[in-house]
Design a protein around this motif. Sequence first.
Motif, mmCIF file in Angstrom:
data_model
loop_
_atom_site.group_PDB
_atom_site.id
_atom_site.type_symbol
_atom_site.label_atom_id
_atom_site.label_comp_id
_atom_site.label_asym_id
_atom_site.label_seq_id
_atom_site.Cartn_x
_atom_site.Cartn_y
_atom_site.Cartn_z
ATOM 1 N N ALA A 132 33.130 -10.562 39.334
ATOM 2 C CA ALA A 132 34.205 -11.462 39.740
ATOM 3 C C ALA A 132 35.314 -10.713 40.471
ATOM 4 N N ARG A 133 35.626 -9.485 40.050
ATOM 5 C CA ARG A 133 36.636 -8.707 40.759
ATOM 6 C C ARG A 133 36.183 -8.393 42.177
ATOM 7 N N THR A 134 34.899 -8.080 42.355
ATOM 8 C CA THR A 134 34.374 -7.823 43.691
ATOM 9 C C THR A 134 34.429 -9.084 44.531
ATOM 10 N N LEU A 135 34.066 -10.207 43.934
ATOM 11 C CA LEU A 135 34.119 -11.485 44.638
ATOM 12 C C LEU A 135 35.553 -11.841 45.002
ATOM 13 N N SER A 136 36.481 -11.615 44.091
ATOM 14 C CA SER A 136 37.887 -11.892 44.363
ATOM 15 C C SER A 136 38.374 -11.123 45.581
ATOM 16 N N GLN A 137 38.046 -9.826 45.615
ATOM 17 C CA GLN A 137 38.463 -9.018 46.765
ATOM 18 C C GLN A 137 37.902 -9.596 48.060
ATOM 19 N N ALA A 138 36.657 -10.060 48.016
ATOM 20 C CA ALA A 138 36.026 -10.598 49.221
ATOM 21 C C ALA A 138 36.659 -11.908 49.663
ATOM 22 N N VAL A 139 36.904 -12.818 48.732
ATOM 23 C CA VAL A 139 37.447 -14.123 49.142
ATOM 24 C C VAL A 139 38.900 -13.998 49.585
ATOM 25 N N ILE A 140 39.613 -12.990 49.089
ATOM 26 C CA ILE A 140 40.965 -12.735 49.577
ATOM 27 C C ILE A 140 40.911 -12.108 50.962
ATOM 28 N N ALA A 141 39.956 -11.195 51.166
ATOM 29 C CA ALA A 141 39.871 -10.474 52.437
ATOM 30 C C ALA A 141 39.408 -11.358 53.586
ATOM 31 N N TYR A 173 41.938 -13.425 55.515
ATOM 32 C CA TYR A 173 43.000 -12.557 56.031
ATOM 33 C C TYR A 173 42.514 -11.700 57.202
ATOM 34 N N TYR A 174 41.287 -11.179 57.112
ATOM 35 C CA TYR A 174 40.800 -10.214 58.100
ATOM 36 C C TYR A 174 39.778 -10.780 59.083
ATOM 37 N N ARG A 175 39.460 -12.059 58.985
ATOM 38 C CA ARG A 175 38.329 -12.592 59.750
ATOM 39 C C ARG A 175 38.499 -12.428 61.261
ATOM 40 N N THR A 176 39.723 -12.344 61.775
ATOM 41 C CA THR A 176 39.926 -12.179 63.215
ATOM 42 C C THR A 176 40.508 -10.820 63.578
ATOM 43 N N THR A 177 40.792 -9.970 62.584
ATOM 44 C CA THR A 177 41.449 -8.693 62.890
ATOM 45 C C THR A 177 40.669 -7.467 62.456
ATOM 46 N N ASN A 178 39.692 -7.616 61.552
ATOM 47 C CA ASN A 178 38.947 -6.461 61.073
ATOM 48 C C ASN A 178 37.499 -6.904 60.837
ATOM 49 N N ALA A 179 36.657 -6.626 61.829
ATOM 50 C CA ALA A 179 35.286 -7.118 61.777
ATOM 51 C C ALA A 179 34.513 -6.536 60.607
ATOM 52 N N ALA A 180 34.727 -5.246 60.295
ATOM 53 C CA ALA A 180 33.979 -4.611 59.206
ATOM 54 C C ALA A 180 34.341 -5.221 57.860
ATOM 55 N N MET A 181 35.632 -5.440 57.624
ATOM 56 C CA MET A 181 36.053 -6.034 56.356
ATOM 57 C C MET A 181 35.548 -7.460 56.221
ATOM 58 N N ALA A 182 35.623 -8.238 57.293
ATOM 59 C CA ALA A 182 35.160 -9.624 57.239
ATOM 60 C C ALA A 182 33.660 -9.688 57.023
ATOM 61 N N ARG A 183 32.900 -8.817 57.697
ATOM 62 C CA ARG A 183 31.445 -8.805 57.525
ATOM 63 C C ARG A 183 31.079 -8.480 56.086
ATOM 64 N N ASN A 184 31.738 -7.465 55.515
ATOM 65 C CA ASN A 184 31.406 -7.093 54.148
ATOM 66 C C ASN A 184 31.819 -8.183 53.168
ATOM 67 N N ALA A 189 43.127 -18.015 47.666
ATOM 68 C CA ALA A 189 42.170 -17.623 48.696
ATOM 69 C C ALA A 189 40.983 -18.583 48.747
ATOM 70 N N ILE A 190 40.520 -19.049 47.589
ATOM 71 C CA ILE A 190 39.428 -20.029 47.574
ATOM 72 C C ILE A 190 39.850 -21.290 48.325
ATOM 73 N N GLU A 191 41.072 -21.732 48.090
ATOM 74 C CA GLU A 191 41.562 -22.917 48.794
ATOM 75 C C GLU A 191 41.687 -22.656 50.292
ATOM 76 N N ALA A 192 42.097 -21.426 50.660
ATOM 77 C CA ALA A 192 42.170 -21.084 52.083
ATOM 78 C C ALA A 192 40.787 -21.161 52.726
ATOM 79 N N LEU A 193 39.758 -20.734 51.997
ATOM 80 C CA LEU A 193 38.399 -20.801 52.533
ATOM 81 C C LEU A 193 37.897 -22.239 52.640
ATOM 82 N N ARG A 194 38.385 -23.120 51.789
ATOM 83 C CA ARG A 194 38.010 -24.538 51.930
ATOM 84 C C ARG A 194 38.481 -25.073 53.281
ATOM 85 N N GLY A 195 39.552 -24.504 53.783
ATOM 86 C CA GLY A 195 40.062 -24.920 55.081
ATOM 87 C C GLY A 195 39.390 -24.239 56.256
#
Length: 299
Positions: A264-273, A276-287, A162-168
């Motif tokens: 780190a577990r909270t951060l992991s959930q966020a960087v994975i989410a 994945y959700y940035r265009t389909t779930n505004a609430a999850m992406a915002r959080n 997920a970190i690598e996906a965010l680099r993109g």
Amino acid sequence: MTTGQMHPGAHPVDEDLVRRLVAGRFPRWAGLPVRRFPSGGTVNAMYRLGEDMVVRLPLVAGGAEDVARERRWLPALAPLLPTAVPEVLGAGEPAEGYPWPWSVYRWRAGRNPVEGALEDPVALAGDLAAFVTAMRGLDLPDAPRAHRGGPPAALDAETRAAIEALRGLPEEGVDCDAVAAVWEDALRAPDRAGPDVWLHADLMPGNLLVADGRLVSVIDFGCTGVGDPACDLFPAWNLLPAGARAVFREALDVDDASWRRGRARTLSQAVIALPYYRTTNAAMARNARHVIRTVLEEV
């Protein structure tokens, strides 16, 4: 609310299907109005049934496992917790082309808290700590393993991907090197000492209900079970501002190693989410963006 299909293979659900399912399984409720309830949830659809009930239906096969877990454990948990939890009123079964079990719950009033807009964050921190403390104190036999209840290493490959996906995704502006450093720090943290404890294991803002700034209900126990107590520290970074975060930590008497794992577990959930959700779930992406900013400001 969602802005598109979140998951490949999600089963289509609409008001007409819910009416037919309810009429077939619970004829006494067949005449009640059914209306979609907008939710930032990712695994289930929710429909109000009359004024006092809600129908909750999995959108994907994985959510069907949560239905059985809630039916089994919510009646045992409810009288032992300081905060109201969902009450199952009816157990639905596959029908009308819908492939999974579903449930009817009593409606719980309240609204989801929003990060950065809490009425009384210190009081809410105390309420959350009291709930987590009560969960940790449970002694119920045959407890299942909590989903998201293990050590950070269990999510290492997924988090790094997920970190690598965010680099993109440079438009998200995430400092991926700083995120990776927090993750590496958690992997080096001392192993947890002590037995597993009961967890909710998904303390996201969307699973909390508040009224007048205070916690009135915790919902969605599909991940509940036993595991590392650090896994119920999520609200420290996904919801609470710095002062209330300190109150939450002190009330739970969290040691440094547990804090590092929980962060780190909270951060992991966020960087994975986020990717994945940035265009389909505004609430999850915002959080998710909020969590990443909060964690990196703390370290």
